[in-house]
Design a protein around this motif. Structure first.
Motif, PDB file in Angstrom:
ATOM      1  N   LYS A   8      -0.503  10.889   5.143  1.00 38.09           N
ATOM      2  CA  LYS A   8      -1.591  10.937   4.178  1.00 38.09           C
ATOM      3  C   LYS A   8      -2.801  10.138   4.692  1.00 38.09           C
ATOM      4  N   ILE A   9      -2.522   8.948   5.214  1.00 43.48           N
ATOM      5  CA  ILE A   9      -3.617   8.055   5.628  1.00 43.48           C
ATOM      6  C   ILE A   9      -4.372   8.626   6.824  1.00 43.48           C
ATOM      7  N   ARG A  18      -3.416  15.603   9.607  1.00 39.32           N
ATOM      8  CA  ARG A  18      -2.098  15.455   8.965  1.00 39.32           C
ATOM      9  C   ARG A  18      -1.054  16.294   9.687  1.00 39.32           C
ATOM     10  N   GLU A  21     -12.351  18.599   5.173  1.00 36.05           N
ATOM     11  CA  GLU A  21     -10.983  18.734   4.645  1.00 36.05           C
ATOM     12  C   GLU A  21     -10.104  19.486   5.661  1.00 36.05           C
ATOM     13  N   ARG A  78     -13.143   9.195   6.419  1.00 34.74           N
ATOM     14  CA  ARG A  78     -14.003   8.000   6.381  1.00 34.74           C
ATOM     15  C   ARG A  78     -14.656   7.749   7.744  1.00 34.74           C
ATOM     16  N   ALA A  96      -6.819  18.043   7.354  1.00 33.13           N
ATOM     17  CA  ALA A  96      -5.544  18.774   7.346  1.00 33.13           C
ATOM     18  C   ALA A  96      -4.995  18.894   8.771  1.00 33.13           C
ATOM     19  N   PRO A 109       0.802  -1.229   0.000  1.00 40.74           N
ATOM     20  CA  PRO A 109       0.000   0.000   0.000  1.00 40.74           C
ATOM     21  C   PRO A 109       0.839   1.285   0.000  1.00 40.74           C
ATOM     22  N   VAL A 165      -7.050  10.523   5.307  1.00 36.60           N
ATOM     23  CA  VAL A 165      -8.017   9.643   4.629  1.00 36.60           C
ATOM     24  C   VAL A 165      -8.948   8.986   5.655  1.00 36.60           C
ATOM     25  N   LEU A 178      -5.917   1.415   9.316  1.00 38.44           N
ATOM     26  CA  LEU A 178      -5.416   0.873   8.059  1.00 38.44           C
ATOM     27  C   LEU A 178      -4.380  -0.194   8.366  1.00 38.44           C
ATOM     28  N   ILE A 179      -4.572  -1.358   7.769  1.00 42.47           N
ATOM     29  CA  ILE A 179      -3.566  -2.424   7.826  1.00 42.47           C
ATOM     30  C   ILE A 179      -3.363  -2.917   6.396  1.00 42.47           C
ATOM     31  N   PRO A 180      -2.157  -3.376   6.070  1.00 48.00           N
ATOM     32  CA  PRO A 180      -1.916  -3.845   4.696  1.00 48.00           C
ATOM     33  C   PRO A 180      -2.712  -5.105   4.371  1.00 48.00           C
ATOM     34  N   ARG A 228       6.306  -0.825   9.249  1.00 42.97           N
ATOM     35  CA  ARG A 228       4.858  -0.852   9.025  1.00 42.97           C
ATOM     36  C   ARG A 228       4.367   0.304   8.167  1.00 42.97           C
ATOM     37  N   TYR A 252       3.354   8.167   4.032  1.00 39.14           N
ATOM     38  CA  TYR A 252       2.135   7.363   3.920  1.00 39.14           C
ATOM     39  C   TYR A 252       1.257   7.532   5.147  1.00 39.14           C
ATOM     40  N   ILE A 264      -1.201  -5.033  12.501  1.00 41.30           N
ATOM     41  CA  ILE A 264      -1.126  -3.924  13.458  1.00 41.30           C
ATOM     42  C   ILE A 264      -1.348  -2.631  12.697  1.00 41.30           C
ATOM     43  N   ALA A 272      -1.019  14.434  -0.680  1.00 41.13           N
ATOM     44  CA  ALA A 272      -1.332  15.166   0.546  1.00 41.13           C
ATOM     45  C   ALA A 272      -0.696  16.552   0.478  1.00 41.13           C
TER      46      ALA A 272
END
Lengths: 760, 288
Positions: free
Chosen positions: B268-269, B250, B243, B276, B247, A743, B272, B184-186, B260, B265, B192, A759
């Motif tokens: 950013k997540i 972030r 938004e 959600r 921000a 990911p 996200v 979020l996990i892969p 991990r 990333y 984790i 971002a």
């Protein structure tokens, strides 16, 4: 399976002979063997990726109460610089002994430096902490491309690149250069309308067997040694241990346990020679079991690699030339599967001009071991991705493009042989006709396709068939059963004998109880050992006919074997009641003694296998997470002796390939220490990550086997990476070139392609 | 090599006395899904293990004046099956149920998850977003501590020697409230959090009147992101407000590059997941 069944037992789905033991927990795996008075053996491992071992002081450890033996590299004799076959790989004994126990240098973090045997695990652990090793830490190199550069830290000062003329004077981490040529690639590109060139990388991935390595050794005062171990080849273990410890093969009896997965990784030795040496020194049995962390730090994954592909095609889709360079990381000692990687790279296609160059490169990581179709998935990831790019560029269906270029009977490969009866075209056609490929791709999803090839292997096998006093049959072979082979061998024996499958009991015998068998590897067992079992059964049937002839006082030619009994070949022979196996067994003493069949052979004519995989997936553009919605593996399997276990091979290979594609990788820190030696952070897929893997079995029988068997276990790990990469490319417009497509990596690539999404 | 002693007291007072007597060598065992693994890996070697699963107060769920009190050693499986708690705090329950696997859920507890002090603990951002208060008892008696004040860094808590987390209190709250937790996990399980995000909202007439936002795995401790809450309160949860909250999330991140996830990333997540999780919490708030 719509065609009329040719056989009564072959091709049916019977319960496996080892099934009840495995589901009830009775089965004994490597760590389940114990002996009275056994000691616990443990290994001290290098904390450094690359270091000179200046001295090892074991005196304090040896003096700890409860410690019965300590060994270091000095306890293992020097070995010649000599190659031996090991499964699908070649190994050098000089290197094998150093991998088992380091001598001059520690070459990777986790490299065995010393070992102890003690009365308890706690004492053994404490003893390890008392061993004092004086290291001189050296600069290290992990990455294959870094290791190839001038000025990279050199692992083996004596190493000169083999296959380069004139022979280089300077030491290098490149152990070997290989080259394959067919036609004239340079000239071929002149005929191309489009040429695509791209570089790809893959990460080393571990076989991920659930069962860690384990061994129990008992060395007696008279020099006899017994060993119980989890392995894909107990004869190979015997061979290695005898060479490394100067034993005669008749002095070492190796009994294989049930095996909790191997996938190629259990074709070499790690603990076995150490356990024997400790047992010899201690005078007691010694048991050793690796932790999961040790499995990751010290046992072989397969190579990571760098592959460059240049491919030229005409507008009609004809591929006219391919130029490929493959560099594979071998780990700390020479011997990556770069040979098969180069050979398999273009084997799916009938292309006039092919040039392939390979490099075998050492770096400071665990020595690689075989892993399903060793090397082939790495070159296929690159080649199949480029084939998909050609299809996209020319706007041709990816299966049609492959059909246009498919290898067939008579195709001369770039590595030499000309194909006999193969099923690449049939497999592509079956893929095209599959329910999956015929279905519409759901909105938001994209479809990827890729192909794969593996030679499959024959080699040495022995088998025996014994009739019991009651007429039931034991089939004895010498290959550890890693994929349902006992069931397949019993099915073939039942078919030959014309008796119920349940009357045939197949067992795997130890090294003293059956003749030599090469390892369970290369997808050879159902083919080669299957052939030996068929021949042993036929040998037994010949004797059964002789016994009947003797009882009837007729010529043996007047007796036939049908449906499990001896019958007169015609009414002219006379009127005799048929003689069943049970009746012949009951009278065996009167007709010549016990009735046993034997066979030994070097199996020729292993049938190559081809696979085509189809995947539908979606990409979450915000997170880079891929969700696989549907997956189908199509493969030419020769004849599916036991279809469930053939399907299981296809599903398992696909699952491992999906892990390779999406998440699996070794993560090292700046000092070359592995940061993720466990299943939590070495991310193999879990059940909820995968849809049911659909399978389509294409049966193009191998003419070199009485039941048409082709090996099936290797091919299915080859196509998944490129099938997934191609689906992602079609979903997002971004062609990923580096594995795994995790990911964070995919998210970064998507953001780079569309900067406004990044971002702030 | 020292053998660990095991005790299973029947009361918090007894447990606290045992811990005080262990001179810093004591470890509390709730589900043991972290402690036993760490002991086997040789990471910790406690002299005394105090099993708290036989203490009634620590293994009970009760409701007092609209607030829920959850014993620190209640297992994930029991919480999963508690209809009242699930209805009131679905985000908290989901977060606790993400700890480990199905098998681990039969043992693991929110108290253990909090005191293990992993920045990636799943239950903690949800508890922090919920405004949960931990009841802590030690040699000097009881005190009430907001959950976000307990983690002090990876593997470290602000608990004083001998202190035990006894229970969590999830406050009573007005109608129109909802919470959510996303991580979020892969993979899809057995993993984790790379980032975790808890959101707790109260909506009135389409306007957000109260909000709490917490992030996990983006800093040494779980973060309460007040800037994100401010961006949401007073808004109709329009794109602009969300938004701005993303921000703020972030901006609050102070992650590391590790096995991990990367800094880029994770940052950013965080945005996200905020978006959600707000959507889920808002939907729940509207239907409450």
């Amino acid at each position: 399976m719509s065609e009329q069944r040719r056989y009564k037992w072959v091709g049916t789905r019977q319960n496996r002979p080892d099934g009840a033991d495995k589901v009830t927990g009775r089965a004994r795996f490597g760590a389940d063997f114990n002996l009275p008075g056994e000691l616990v053996g443990k290994v001290l491992r290098s904390p450094h990726a690359h270091a000179v071992i200046k001295s090892i002081d074991v005196s304090k450890a040896a003096a700890l109460p409860g410690v019965k033996a300590v060994v270091t590299g000095a306890d293992f004799p020097e070995q010649p610089d000599q190659l031996l076959p090991a499964g699908e790989m070649q190994v050098n004994l000089r290197d094998v002994t150093r991998n088992v126990m380091a001598k001059e240098k520690a070459l990777y973090e986790g490299h065995a430096i010393a070992a102890v045997a003690a009365t308890t695990a706690a004492v053994a652990q404490e003893a390890l902490s008392l061993i004092k090793v004086d290291y001189e830490v050296l600069p290290h190199v992990i990455d294959v491309q870094e290791a190839m550069k001038d000025g990279a830290p050199i692992l083996h000062p004596h190493m000169r690149t083999d296959g380069v003329k004139p022979a280089p004077e300077k030491a290098s981490n490149i152990a070997k250069r290989l080259e394959f040529n067919k036609g004239d690639a340079a000239a071929g590109f002149g005929k191309a309308d489009i040429v695509i060139e791209r570089e790809f990388t893959t990460q080393p991935v571990h076989q991920g067997y659930i069962e860690p390595h384990a061994a129990l050794a008992s060395a007696a005062e008279d020099g006899q040694v017994q060993l119980w171990t989890t392995t894909q080849g107990h004869f190979q273990v015997r061979g290695f241990c005898c060479r490394l410890l100067n034993l005669e093969t008749s002095q070492l009896r190796v009994t294989p346990s049930e095996i909790g997965g191997g996938f190629g990784g259990k074709t070499v030795v790690y603990l076995e020679p150490v356990a024997i040496r400790l047992s010899q020194k201690a005078g007691k049995p010694v048991k050793m079991v690796m932790s999961r962390e040790e499995v990751f730090r010290a046992s072989g994954p397969t190579s990571g690699g760098w592959v460059k592909v240049k491919m030229g095609a005409k507008k009609d889709g004809t591929i006219v030339a391919a130029d490929i360079t493959v560099a594979l990381q071998a780990g700390a000692f020479a011997g990556s599967p770069v040979g098969p990687s180069c050979m398999c790279s273009m084997a799916c296609y009938d292309v006039e001009n092919i040039h392939v160059v390979g490099y075998d490169v050492v770096s400071n990581r665990p020595k690689v071991a075989a892993y399903r179709a060793p090397g082939a998935p790495i070159s296929a990831w690159a080649v199949e991705s480029v084939v998909d790019m050609v299809a996209q560029e020319l706007n041709i269906d990816p299966i049609d493009l492959r059909l246009k270029n498919a290898a067939k009977q008579g195709t001369k490969t770039h590595y030499g042989p000309t194909f006999g009866v193969i099923g690449m075209v049939e497999t592509l056609e079956a893929a095209k006709a599959s329910p999956h490929y015929k279905s519409k791709v759901k909105p938001g999803y994209a479809r990827g396709v890729a192909a794969g090839f593996w030679f499959n292997v024959g080699a040495d096998s022995s088998a025996a068939a014994h009739v019991g006093e009651d007429g039931s049959v034991t089939i004895i072979s010498g290959n550890p059963d890693i994929g349902g082979s006992r069931a397949s061998l019993a099915l073939m024996a039942a078919e030959e004998l014309g008796i119920d499958y349940k009357k045939v009991r197949p067992i795997v015998a130890d090294t003293a109880s059956i003749g030599f068998n090469f390892v369970t590897g290369g997808s050879r067992v159902t083919f080669a050992t299957g052939l030996a079992v068929v021949n042993a059964t036929r040998d037994m049937i010949g004797q059964l006919k002789q016994r009947a002839a003797k009882l009837w006082e007729v010529d043996v030619d007047a007796v036939v074997w049908e449906d499990g009994e001896a019958r007169p070949s015609s009414t002219n022979v006379g009127k005799f009641e048929p003689l069943s196996l049970a009746k012949l067994a009951a009278s065996a003493s009167r007709t010549g003694g016990p009735i046993n069949g034997h066979a030994q052979l070097n199996a020729q004519g292993a049938g190559p296998g081809f696979g085509v995989h189809i995947v539908d997936l979606k990409v979450d553009p915000d997170t880079g997470i891929c969700t696989i919605d549907r997956y189908t593996a199509v493969q030419d399997v020769g004849t599916a002796i036991h279809p469930s276990y053939v399907e299981g091979q296809l599903q398992g290979g696909a699952a491992q390939g999906i892990g390779w594609a999406l998440n699996e990788e070794y993560i090292y820190d700046a000092k070359g220490r592995l940061l993720n030696p466990g299943f939590l952070d070495y991310r193999m897929p879990v059940a909820s990550d995968l849809p049911m893997i659909e399978t389509v079995l294409v049966e193009v029988p191998n003419p070199a086997h009485p039941y048409g068997v082709r090996g099936v276990g290797e091919v299915p790990i080859i196509p998944p990476m490129a099938a997934i990469g191609s689906a992602i490319a079609r979903a997002t417009g971004v062609r990923m070139v580096d594995l795994p497509i995790s990911p964070p990596r995919l998210s970064a690539a998507l953001d780079a392609a569309t900067p406004r999404m990044a971002a702030e | 090599m020292m053998e660990a002693q095991y005790r299973a007291p029947g009361s918090v007072d007894e447990a606290v006395a045992l811990m005080a007597g262990a001179g810093g060598k004591g470890r509390v065992l709730a589900g043991g899904t972290d402690l036993l693994v760490q002991m086997r890996a040789g990471m910790v070697a406690p002299g005394l293990i105090v099993d708290v699963k036989r203490i009634a107060e620590m293994t009970a769920i009760s409701q007092i004046a609209g607030a829920w009190r959850v014993g620190a050693a209640v297992t994930g499986a029991e919480i999963h099956d508690h209809a009242g708690l699930k209805k009131a705090w679905p985000g908290v329950v989901e977060a606790i149920n993400l700890i480990g696997s199905k098998q681990v859920q039969g043992r693991a507890s929110a108290g253990g998850n909090l005191c293990n002090a992993s920045p990636a603990a799943d239950s903690v951002p949800a508890l922090v977003a919920a405004g949960a208060i931990a009841t802590v008892q030690g040699p000097n008696g009881r005190r009430e501590v907001p959950v976000e004040q307990i983690p002090a860094g990876p593997g470290k808590t602000s608990l004083k020697p001998g202190e035990i987390v006894v229970s969590f209190t999830l406050p009573a709250r007005p109608a129109g409230s909802g919470d959510a937790y996303l991580r979020l996990i892969p993979r899809t399980e057995m993993d984790i959090a790379v980032v975790g995000c808890g959101v707790n909202l109260t909506m009135k007439d389409g306007t957000c009147t109260a909000a709490r936002v917490a992030l996990g795995a983006v800093a040494p401790t779980v973060l309460l992101v007040e800037g994100a809450a401010k961006a949401l309160v007073g808004s109709k949860l329009d794109d602009k407000a969300i938004e701005a909250a993303a921000a703020a999330c972030r901006a609050a991140c102070k992650p590391i590059d590790d096995k991990r996830g990367t800094i880029v990333y994770r940052t950013k997540i965080a945005g996200v997941l905020l978006k959600r999780a707000v959507a889920i919490a808002a939907e729940r708030a509207r239907s409450n």
